[in-house]
Write a protein that holds these residues in place. Structure first.
Motif, PDB file in Angstrom:
ATOM      1  N   SER A 196       0.795  -1.232   0.000  1.00 33.51           N
ATOM      2  CA  SER A 196       0.000   0.000   0.000  1.00 33.51           C
ATOM      3  C   SER A 196       0.828   1.282   0.000  1.00 33.51           C
ATOM      4  N   PHE A 197       2.037   1.226   0.548  1.00 36.83           N
ATOM      5  CA  PHE A 197       2.856   2.432   0.695  1.00 36.83           C
ATOM      6  C   PHE A 197       4.129   2.306  -0.134  1.00 36.83           C
ATOM      7  N   ASN A 198       4.640   3.432  -0.568  1.00 39.18           N
ATOM      8  CA  ASN A 198       5.904   3.476  -1.295  1.00 39.18           C
ATOM      9  C   ASN A 198       7.022   3.717  -0.284  1.00 39.18           C
ATOM     10  N   SER A 199       7.785   2.682   0.007  1.00 43.39           N
ATOM     11  CA  SER A 199       8.815   2.794   1.038  1.00 43.39           C
ATOM     12  C   SER A 199       9.939   3.739   0.635  1.00 43.39           C
ATOM     13  N   GLY A 200      10.157   3.910  -0.668  1.00 48.69           N
ATOM     14  CA  GLY A 200      11.234   4.778  -1.124  1.00 48.69           C
ATOM     15  C   GLY A 200      10.908   6.247  -1.003  1.00 48.69           C
ATOM     16  N   THR A 201       9.653   6.608  -1.308  1.00 47.61           N
ATOM     17  CA  THR A 201       9.262   8.019  -1.303  1.00 47.61           C
ATOM     18  C   THR A 201       8.317   8.384  -0.168  1.00 47.61           C
ATOM     19  N   ARG A 202       7.788   7.372   0.534  1.00 49.85           N
ATOM     20  CA  ARG A 202       6.803   7.536   1.597  1.00 49.85           C
ATOM     21  C   ARG A 202       5.458   8.027   1.064  1.00 49.85           C
ATOM     22  N   ALA A 203       5.206   7.793  -0.207  1.00 44.33           N
ATOM     23  CA  ALA A 203       3.902   8.128  -0.779  1.00 44.33           C
ATOM     24  C   ALA A 203       2.847   7.189  -0.219  1.00 44.33           C
ATOM     25  N   ALA A 204       1.659   7.733   0.027  1.00 46.38           N
ATOM     26  CA  ALA A 204       0.536   6.961   0.552  1.00 46.38           C
ATOM     27  C   ALA A 204      -0.658   7.125  -0.389  1.00 46.38           C
ATOM     28  N   VAL A 214       2.760   9.370  -7.955  1.00 43.86           N
ATOM     29  CA  VAL A 214       3.111  10.748  -8.304  1.00 43.86           C
ATOM     30  C   VAL A 214       1.933  11.529  -8.869  1.00 43.86           C
ATOM     31  N   LEU A 215       0.737  10.960  -8.802  1.00 41.21           N
ATOM     32  CA  LEU A 215      -0.427  11.703  -9.274  1.00 41.21           C
ATOM     33  C   LEU A 215      -0.688  12.906  -8.368  1.00 41.21           C
ATOM     34  N   PRO A 216      -1.345  13.925  -8.891  1.00 38.19           N
ATOM     35  CA  PRO A 216      -1.692  15.073  -8.045  1.00 38.19           C
ATOM     36  C   PRO A 216      -2.499  14.635  -6.835  1.00 38.19           C
ATOM     37  N   ASN A 217      -2.255  15.318  -5.721  1.00 38.02           N
ATOM     38  CA  ASN A 217      -2.999  15.134  -4.462  1.00 38.02           C
ATOM     39  C   ASN A 217      -2.630  13.886  -3.684  1.00 38.02           C
ATOM     40  N   VAL A 218      -1.618  13.143  -4.123  1.00 35.51           N
ATOM     41  CA  VAL A 218      -1.124  12.044  -3.306  1.00 35.51           C
ATOM     42  C   VAL A 218      -0.280  12.623  -2.178  1.00 35.51           C
ATOM     43  N   LYS A 219      -0.547  12.198  -0.960  1.00 37.21           N
ATOM     44  CA  LYS A 219       0.208  12.734   0.173  1.00 37.21           C
ATOM     45  C   LYS A 219       1.393  11.836   0.491  1.00 37.21           C
ATOM     46  N   VAL A 226      12.443   4.184 -12.770  1.00 37.88           N
ATOM     47  CA  VAL A 226      11.825   4.685 -11.547  1.00 37.88           C
ATOM     48  C   VAL A 226      12.183   6.152 -11.328  1.00 37.88           C
ATOM     49  N   GLU A 227      13.429   6.519 -11.609  1.00 33.42           N
ATOM     50  CA  GLU A 227      13.831   7.923 -11.462  1.00 33.42           C
ATOM     51  C   GLU A 227      12.993   8.837 -12.356  1.00 33.42           C
ATOM     52  N   ILE A 228      12.730   8.396 -13.575  1.00 35.08           N
ATOM     53  CA  ILE A 228      11.923   9.211 -14.487  1.00 35.08           C
ATOM     54  C   ILE A 228      10.520   9.412 -13.914  1.00 35.08           C
ATOM     55  N   ILE A 229       9.905   8.321 -13.466  1.00 31.89           N
ATOM     56  CA  ILE A 229       8.538   8.437 -12.959  1.00 31.89           C
ATOM     57  C   ILE A 229       8.502   9.257 -11.679  1.00 31.89           C
ATOM     58  N   ARG A 230       9.404   8.981 -10.756  1.00 30.87           N
ATOM     59  CA  ARG A 230       9.424   9.778  -9.527  1.00 30.87           C
ATOM     60  C   ARG A 230       9.730  11.242  -9.823  1.00 30.87           C
ATOM     61  N   GLY A 231      10.464  11.486 -10.902  1.00 30.50           N
ATOM     62  CA  GLY A 231      10.754  12.851 -11.312  1.00 30.50           C
ATOM     63  C   GLY A 231       9.548  13.590 -11.855  1.00 30.50           C
ATOM     64  N   CYS A 232       8.443  12.873 -12.082  1.00 29.24           N
ATOM     65  CA  CYS A 232       7.188  13.502 -12.524  1.00 29.24           C
ATOM     66  C   CYS A 232       6.351  14.000 -11.357  1.00 29.24           C
ATOM     67  N   ARG A 233       6.817  13.773 -10.148  1.00 27.82           N
ATOM     68  CA  ARG A 233       6.082  14.284  -8.986  1.00 27.82           C
ATOM     69  C   ARG A 233       5.998  15.808  -9.074  1.00 27.82           C
ATOM     70  N   GLY A 234       4.824  16.332  -8.881  1.00 26.40           N
ATOM     71  CA  GLY A 234       4.605  17.767  -8.975  1.00 26.40           C
ATOM     72  C   GLY A 234       4.042  18.207 -10.305  1.00 26.40           C
ATOM     73  N   LEU A 235       4.091  17.327 -11.308  1.00 27.84           N
ATOM     74  CA  LEU A 235       3.475  17.651 -12.592  1.00 27.84           C
ATOM     75  C   LEU A 235       1.959  17.468 -12.498  1.00 27.84           C
ATOM     76  N   ASN A 236       1.255  18.168 -13.361  1.00 26.68           N
ATOM     77  CA  ASN A 236      -0.194  18.033 -13.443  1.00 26.68           C
ATOM     78  C   ASN A 236      -0.521  16.858 -14.353  1.00 26.68           C
ATOM     79  N   LEU A 237      -0.299  15.646 -13.841  1.00 27.54           N
ATOM     80  CA  LEU A 237      -0.521  14.438 -14.637  1.00 27.54           C
ATOM     81  C   LEU A 237      -2.016  14.190 -14.798  1.00 27.54           C
ATOM     82  N   VAL A 238      -2.440  14.034 -16.047  1.00 28.13           N
ATOM     83  CA  VAL A 238      -3.861  13.795 -16.339  1.00 28.13           C
ATOM     84  C   VAL A 238      -4.095  12.389 -16.884  1.00 28.13           C
ATOM     85  N   GLY A 239      -3.041  11.594 -16.987  1.00 30.98           N
ATOM     86  CA  GLY A 239      -3.161  10.221 -17.445  1.00 30.98           C
ATOM     87  C   GLY A 239      -1.784   9.614 -17.614  1.00 30.98           C
TER      88      GLY A 239
END
Length: 358
Positions: free
Chosen positions: A112-120, A351-356, A308-321
């Protein structure tokens, strides 16, 4: 259908090595009657949470993505996993029609959780698996129509689609629906191939042409397009001249060798300038030593770490899909290519918007 309609306390290991129970409780996946529509209280505490393997065997149950509940539509969801099981647009090895099914099977390993980034993500968004688009395996053009119509419904529900392919043809009708809702979008395209051919064997629609069609129809904001990992032999000295002529940033794989891609993604985030962005990840961007189960493998590709670096690097983008395409299970009977794809899709969810982040 899911029968574990109860809550449980999450077990943790104490400093002394003994198991104790935290006071917080986490819901197991809700019954279908509870998720359609989902209960979404003002405090945001009711979400679909994958069952823990501490309590539910991974090999049990119907294999949905991450063992999430299945829902017929996207109504009430913030994000949804969707399969598009086609390979009728491929130019080499078939088998990607089985990609969504195998990705779902291998996703039982995800937690359920991302241990590398602590995303929930499952404490942030209401997410479910809404099944597959009902494709036409005998008519690729009809399939594209079906995909476009299906994604119009998903997007009209305010839901962000996370797509399991299927071959890369599917990006074209998906982006038709995305641009219809959001206008021309930026694109982070991770791939061994540019997929900007014009006509292949007399056909204008296939897995080598989607982004040429998207440019022609004005679906992309070409100043906000980056293609990462391109490589392989070509039919001309510069296989990517057309992409550059449109204003795309082209990052050939030689620029990625032996490097962290985190600095590149800082530049990409600046390039995207806050506008809507679509992320399209072809599993053949990775070196076939890591992901052999794909239709058009090219040597000397990206590593899973770089993916993984590429995808995690998308954090903060306004991803719509987002999509993860071209997994062909018959060419990797170990299941590891599909497992890699499942993990990359989970990273996209994170890395979708509004993920805490905790």
């Amino acid at each position: 259908m899911w029968s574990l309609c109860r809550t449980f306390s999450r077990s943790v290991v104490s400093a002394g090595g003994l198991f104790s129970l935290q006071t917080r409780t986490f819901p197991t996946p809700l019954c279908r009657s509870q998720i359609h529509p989902p209960v979404r209280s003002s405090s945001g505490t009711r979400f679909n949470v994958p069952p823990s393997a501490e309590f539910v065997a991974r090999v049990s149950g119907i294999p949905t993505m991450n063992k999430l509940p299945h829902q017929e539509t996207a109504e009430g969801l913030d994000a949804a996993f969707i399969g598009v099981p086609i390979d009728t647009g491929t130019s080499n090895r078939p088998g990607a029609r089985f990609g969504p099914r195998q990705i779902r099977v291998e996703s039982a390993m995800l937690r359920s959780f991302n241990s590398g980034t602590r995303a929930a993500p499952y404490e942030s968004l209401v997410v479910a698996d809404i099944g597959d688009v009902n494709v036409n395996l005998y008519d690729l053009k009809d399939t594209c129509t079906r995909i476009r119509e299906a994604y119009r419904k998903v997007l009209s529900a305010g839901c962000i689609p996370l797509t399991m392919g299927g071959d890369h043809t599917i990006a074209y009708p998906i982006l038709q629906a995305v641009a219809e809702r959001h206008g021309p979008v930026g694109l982070v395209h991770v791939d061994a191939h540019a997929d900007t051919s014009d006509v292949v064997l007399g056909e204008r629609i296939g897995h080598g042409t989607p982004f040429r069609r998207c440019v022609e129809e004005g679906l992309l904001d070409c100043s906000r397009v980056v293609q990462i990992g391109l490589r392989g032999s070509g039919y001309s000295a510069d296989s990517y001249a057309w992409s550059r002529a449109q204003g795309f940033r082209v990052v050939q794989v030689e620029e990625c060798w032996f490097r962290s891609l985190a600095p590149l993604m800082e530049e990409v985030r600046a390039q995207m300038a806050g506008g809507p962005v679509y992320l399209s990840f072809d599993i053949d961007a990775l070196d076939p030593g890591f992901a052999p189960g794909t239709g058009t493998p090219e040597i000397a590709g990206l590593t899973p770490i770089q993916g993984v670096e590429i995808i995690r690097g998308c954090r903060g983008l306004n991803l719509v899909g987002c999509d993860l395409v071209e997994v062909s299970p018959p060419y990797d009977t170990s299941g590891n290519t599909a497992l890699t794809g499942a993990n990359l899709l989970f990273e996209m969810l994170c890395v979708l918007p509004n993920v805490k982040y905790l």
